[in-house]
Design an enzyme around this catalytic site. Structure first.
Site, PDB file in Angstrom:
ATOM      1  N   GLU A 357       0.810  -1.225   0.000  1.00  0.00           N
ATOM      2  CA  GLU A 357       0.000   0.000   0.000  1.00  0.00           C
ATOM      3  C   GLU A 357       0.839   1.270   0.000  1.00  0.00           C
ATOM      4  O   GLU A 357       0.665   2.146   0.832  1.00  0.00           O
ATOM      5  CB  GLU A 357      -0.957  -0.018   1.199  1.00  0.00           C
ATOM      6  N   ASN A 401       1.784  -5.087  -3.143  1.00  0.00           N
ATOM      7  CA  ASN A 401       0.399  -5.384  -2.750  1.00  0.00           C
ATOM      8  C   ASN A 401      -0.352  -4.090  -2.467  1.00  0.00           C
ATOM      9  O   ASN A 401       0.174  -3.204  -1.792  1.00  0.00           O
ATOM     10  CB  ASN A 401       0.446  -6.242  -1.468  1.00  0.00           C
ATOM     11  N   HIS A 437     -10.713  -6.033  -1.097  1.00  0.00           N
ATOM     12  CA  HIS A 437     -11.664  -5.822   0.002  1.00  0.00           C
ATOM     13  C   HIS A 437     -12.839  -5.063  -0.618  1.00  0.00           C
ATOM     14  O   HIS A 437     -12.730  -3.860  -0.880  1.00  0.00           O
ATOM     15  CB  HIS A 437     -11.032  -4.998   1.128  1.00  0.00           C
ATOM     16  N   GLU A 467      -6.333 -10.613  -0.738  1.00  0.00           N
ATOM     17  CA  GLU A 467      -6.985 -10.421   0.571  1.00  0.00           C
ATOM     18  C   GLU A 467      -8.499 -10.341   0.426  1.00  0.00           C
ATOM     19  O   GLU A 467      -9.156  -9.535   1.086  1.00  0.00           O
ATOM     20  CB  GLU A 467      -6.489  -9.116   1.234  1.00  0.00           C
ATOM     21  N   ASP A 469     -12.292 -10.173   0.676  1.00  0.00           N
ATOM     22  CA  ASP A 469     -13.492 -10.381   1.480  1.00  0.00           C
ATOM     23  C   ASP A 469     -14.591  -9.492   0.905  1.00  0.00           C
ATOM     24  O   ASP A 469     -14.312  -8.516   0.203  1.00  0.00           O
ATOM     25  CB  ASP A 469     -13.288 -10.191   2.993  1.00  0.00           C
TER      26      ASP A 469
HETATM   27  C1  XIL Z   1      -5.508  -6.002   8.851  1.00  0.00           C
HETATM   28  C2  XIL Z   1      -5.780  -7.160   9.787  1.00  0.00           C
HETATM   29  O1  XIL Z   1      -6.764  -7.976   9.226  1.00  0.00           O
HETATM   30  C3  XIL Z   1      -6.207  -6.674  11.117  1.00  0.00           C
HETATM   31  O2  XIL Z   1      -6.324  -7.745  12.033  1.00  0.00           O
HETATM   32  C4  XIL Z   1      -5.212  -5.649  11.657  1.00  0.00           C
HETATM   33  O3  XIL Z   1      -5.675  -5.115  12.869  1.00  0.00           O
HETATM   34  C5  XIL Z   1      -4.992  -4.541  10.654  1.00  0.00           C
HETATM   35  O4  XIL Z   1      -4.588  -5.086   9.424  1.00  0.00           O
HETATM   36  N1  XIL Z   1      -4.694  -4.461   4.017  1.00  0.00           N
HETATM   37  C6  XIL Z   1      -3.645  -5.225   4.403  1.00  0.00           C
HETATM   38  C7  XIL Z   1      -3.736  -6.068   5.631  1.00  0.00           C
HETATM   39  O5  XIL Z   1      -2.634  -5.316   3.673  1.00  0.00           O
HETATM   40  O6  XIL Z   1      -2.518  -6.206   6.270  1.00  0.00           O
HETATM   41  C8  XIL Z   1      -4.777  -5.533   6.597  1.00  0.00           C
HETATM   42  O7  XIL Z   1      -4.924  -6.489   7.662  1.00  0.00           O
HETATM   43  C9  XIL Z   1      -6.072  -5.299   5.881  1.00  0.00           C
HETATM   44  C10 XIL Z   1      -5.892  -4.281   4.786  1.00  0.00           C
END
Ligand code: XIL
Length: 791
Positions: A357, A401, A437, A467, A469
């Protein structure tokens, strides 16, 4: 000759992957499976007071007390008969440090009651063994002089052979005594004992056994899922697409979690445990306990693990943010962090999110200037991080990422521009993680996601849906969503999954969690949740069924050929780049599903079920197997960056980037029995192989064979053998040196009747002995290899 080269290369690759053997094995003995490197593989991160650095365990004792650490959560050895433990210990102080092997842990309130333990180490000027048999606090002690020439660090080996305990230091036997049944429990815990004020560095630790015996390493707390053969991982297995989930070790205490993670997925990513503040909670102090447990779970369940992440604007520890470090210090901190974290997992993780990021999430989507790393190091930190990660583990694939750039948008354009720039600067990057996400009303279209994946593939990059969801509005007391929303969620998952399946460079699909019971969404987006494939009771949701159905479509069963990073090399040498006409090898997996028949000449552009293209031009093939393909770079390929792609049964794999230059002279070599790398060369006119005992006399010729000719005066069709008349000669100037003397080149061109092979006929100058030969074609210089010249 071709196959000989292949074998040499395979050997070279295997040797690189295995790493340097840490210790010397006794003749006829082998490492216990998994026991070759118990520094890295011993789960020491969870043992209190052991500091784990890249290749070393460090254990300090206070000035008042012995520090005895026994690993009761990591692997134990279960010997079937004779066994040995090898440990290289460094403690230059005089107090002494010991390898501790525990057969039975204490059973009473005093530390020695019931304890069966053997300590072996150096103490002052002697080698000492102490053992406890459980009935007294005082051990039985034996000492021996330190063998001549043995200095710190000492490579100890403690062996149980028959009924004897035998002790070796640097390979010499030090002493032996009768085993009082120290390991009658049938197991051996590993540990160390450090005397007051000393610091022990453990440089190597391994377990060995006589070849053919059945010793095992048993990791104590390992949970293994029952495999039904119908999990998502099983449905995806034929395609090679990895199905992953973000995981957290504390949930392993729930058998449902173990079953869901190990049964459905074949890839783990630690949800938090590899982030900066977790792995380096204090400067220079590394903590791998939780991530090591995840890795052990992955290994026990036949899964792979990806690393997330090394460099990010978030999750940086207070010691870093508040440390008032200079930019130079921050650069050193990033370097140490990457070296230690990637080094700890070298060869164990398939890939790393190196930078996470880094782009801002609003127009104009430039680099996020609020990041600690940007502020300290400027825009160059991204390239640097990838270079450091590549140096620390050259076999891990490295990813950038990010979120919000999954489809076609200003953000995804910015990601594309970023990684394209990295590639053009030669930065080692293998892929892009598309976080995904999303929610059903805010998700890019399948065609936009697919197009984004495809354009990244054209850069030679893999993509992971890293990632995913899909957040839904939930009833905040039950955390459940409506049937309508669950159906919309299923469609969202199915569309994204279909885009991944349609692009062969989409090599992994991961959800950010395993079950709705544990997901970051409800706490980060209050009022939302139910975002994953399994509900809070671990039952499959409509989204799960949609993905399972998608996996059962015909295209999903297709094998995807995968080329290893750096897996396209000049035939019979590991060098790159290549040139038009060069014979080259591809290393990877799933390259072919059936062995090919031997090809005739001219070589065709397909062999068995395999085709290879270079920049879209079909390439002649002469060897095909599931792990290696040998082919010719077509003569028509122009110098510059090019993409190599393998198709197996019509299924294209991801492209690998290579560099084609005008000429790439590479002398073919062989290794003689003394280990010297010699040129494959013929003495002329004697017509015999040049060896250390068959030298070429000054004034006579050696014919040296090589690849990478460059342009020819009498061009040859791709795949065709060179003619003896008219011959094809170099148009670029070809020169040679033997020893340091320049040598007359009588002929430089293609070897008649061979495909792709060139020869240079070089007259031996007035030098003698074993001398290096090296050639130049145009401005390109070859490797050098030995020739024997003179009498
Ligand atoms: C999130 C985790 O799921 C949480 O448990 C933590 O508190 C914060 O980070 N993008 C990412 C991940 O690259 O590392 C993040 O994970 C979600 C967003």
């Amino acid at each position: 000759m071709a196959m000989k080269g292949n074998r040499l290369l395979l050997f070279f690759f295997a040797a690189c992957l295995a790493g340097a053997a840490p210790l010397q094995l006794r003749s006829g003995w082998v490492y216990v499976p998994g026991g070759q490197d118990l520094v890295a593989g011993g789960l020491w991160g969870c043992v209190t007071s052991v500091n784990v650095a890249a290749d070393t365990l460090s254990i300090a004792a206070s000035s008042a007390n012995y520090n005895t650490v026994i690993n009761t959560t990591g692997p134990v050895l279960k010997p079937q008969g004779d066994f040995s433990v090898l440990a290289t210990l460094s403690d230059p102080a005089t107090g002494g440090s010991f390898l501790s092997l525990v057969g039975t842990q204490a059973t009473g309130s005093a530390y020695w009651q019931g304890l069966k333990r053997l300590d072996v180490g150096r103490s002052g000027s002697v080698i000492q063994a102490n053992y406890w048999t459980g009935t007294s606090s005082s051990p039985t002690a034996q000492t021996w002089p330190i063998p001549a020439g043995v200095t710190d660090p000492v490579a100890f080996e403690v062996a149980r052979i028959g009924t004897q305990i035998e002790i070796f230091a640097n390979g010499s036997q030090v002493g032996s005594f009768a085993d009082p049944g120290l390991f009658s429990s049938g197991q051996v815990y590993f540990g160390f004992n450090v005397s007051p004020g000393d610091t022990l560095n453990v440089l190597a630790l391994a377990a060995a056994m006589p070849s053919g015996s059945g010793d095992t390493l048993f990791a104590l707390d390992l949970q293994v899922a029952t495999r039904t053969g119908t999990g998502l991982r099983d449905l995806a297995a034929p395609s090679g697409l990895l199905i992953g989930a973000a995981a957290d070790a504390p949930y392993f205490s729930d058998p449902n979690y173990v079953q869901a993670l190990g049964g459905q997925y074949n890839l783990i990513v630690p949800e938090n445990d590899l982030k900066f503040a977790e792995t380096e909670p204090a400067q220079g102090q590394y903590s791998f306990c939780a991530a090591d447990q995840l890795l052990a779970f992955a290994q026990a369940n036949g899964m792979k693990m990806r690393g997330h992440n090394l460099v990010w604007s978030q999750n940086n520890p207070p010691w870093l943010l508040n440390g008032n470090f200079t930019s130079a210090q921050a650069a050193g901190i990033m370097q140490d962090h990457i070296n230690n974290v990637v080094g700890h997992y070298k060869g164990k993780l398939v890939d790393w999110d190196v930078v996470n990021e880094a782009l801002s999430n609003s127009a104009p989507y430039g680099l996020d200037q609020t990041s600690y790393w940007y502020q300290q190091l400027g825009s160059g930190y991204i390239d640097t991080a990838f270079q450091l990660a590549h140096a620390a583990d050259p076999n891990a694939k490295l990813f950038y990422n990010d979120y919000g750039g999954e489809g076609l948008s200003a953000k995804s354009n910015a990601i594309y521009t970023l990684v394209q720039g990295m590639i053009s600067r030669g930065v080692p990057i293998n892929g892009v993680g598309l976080e995904m996400h999303v929610n059903p009303s805010d998700v890019p279209s399948e065609s936009d996601i697919s197009a984004n994946m495809a354009r990244l593939g054209k850069l030679g990059l893999e993509v992971h849906v890293s990632e995913m969801d899909v957040a839904l509005p939930v009833n905040t007391s039950t955390g459940t969503a409506s049937a309508t929303d669950l159906a919309a969620q299923a469609t969202t998952y199915q569309n994204v999954f279909a885009a991944c399946q349609a692009n062969s460079n989409c090599t992994a699909f991961l959800t950010w969690g395993v079950t709705d019971l544990h997901s970051w969404i409800p706490s980060f987006e209050p009022g939302e949740g139910a975002a994953l494939l399994l509900d809070q009771q671990y039952n499959p949701k409509p989204a799960y069924n949609a993905i399972a159905a998608e996996l059962q479509t015909a295209s999903a069963a297709a094998e995807r050929p995968v080329i290893f990073p750096g897996g396209v090399v000049i035939h019979a040498s590991a060098s790159a780049p290549v040139s038009p006409g060069t014979l080259a090898d591809i290393y990877g997996t799933n390259l072919a599903s059936a062995p090919a028949t031997t090809p005739g000449l001219p070589l065709g552009n397909g062999l068995g079920n395999v085709q290879v293209t270079v920049n879209g031009t079909p390439a002649p093939l002469y060897y095909v197997s599931p792990g290696q393909i040998d082919f010719q770079i077509p003569y028509a390929i122009a110098p510059g960056p090019a993409l190599v792609q393998v198709s197996s049964n019509g299924n294209p794999g991801i492209s690998a980037g290579i560099t084609v230059q005008q000429a790439a002279p590479s002398i073919l070599t062989w290794t003689d029995s003394a280990g010297n790398v010699r040129a494959i060369a013929q003495n002329y006119p004697a017509d015999s192989l040049n060896t250390s005992t068959n030298c070429a006399a000054p004034g006579s010729y050696v014919i040296v064979y090589l690849m990478g000719s460059g342009p020819l005066d009498n061009p040859i069709a791709s795949g065709a053998a060179a003619l003896s008349s008219p011959v094809s000669q170099e148009t670029l100037t070809a020169t040679a040196t033997i020893g340091n003397a320049s040598a007359y080149v009588g002929f430089a061109g293609m070897a008649p009747t061979f495909v792709g092979l060139m020869q240079m006929n070089i007259q031996v100058p007035a030098v003698s002995g074993e001398q290096p030969v090296q050639v130049q074609i145009g401005s390109f210089t070859s490797n050098s290899a030995l020739l024997c010249v003179g009498q």
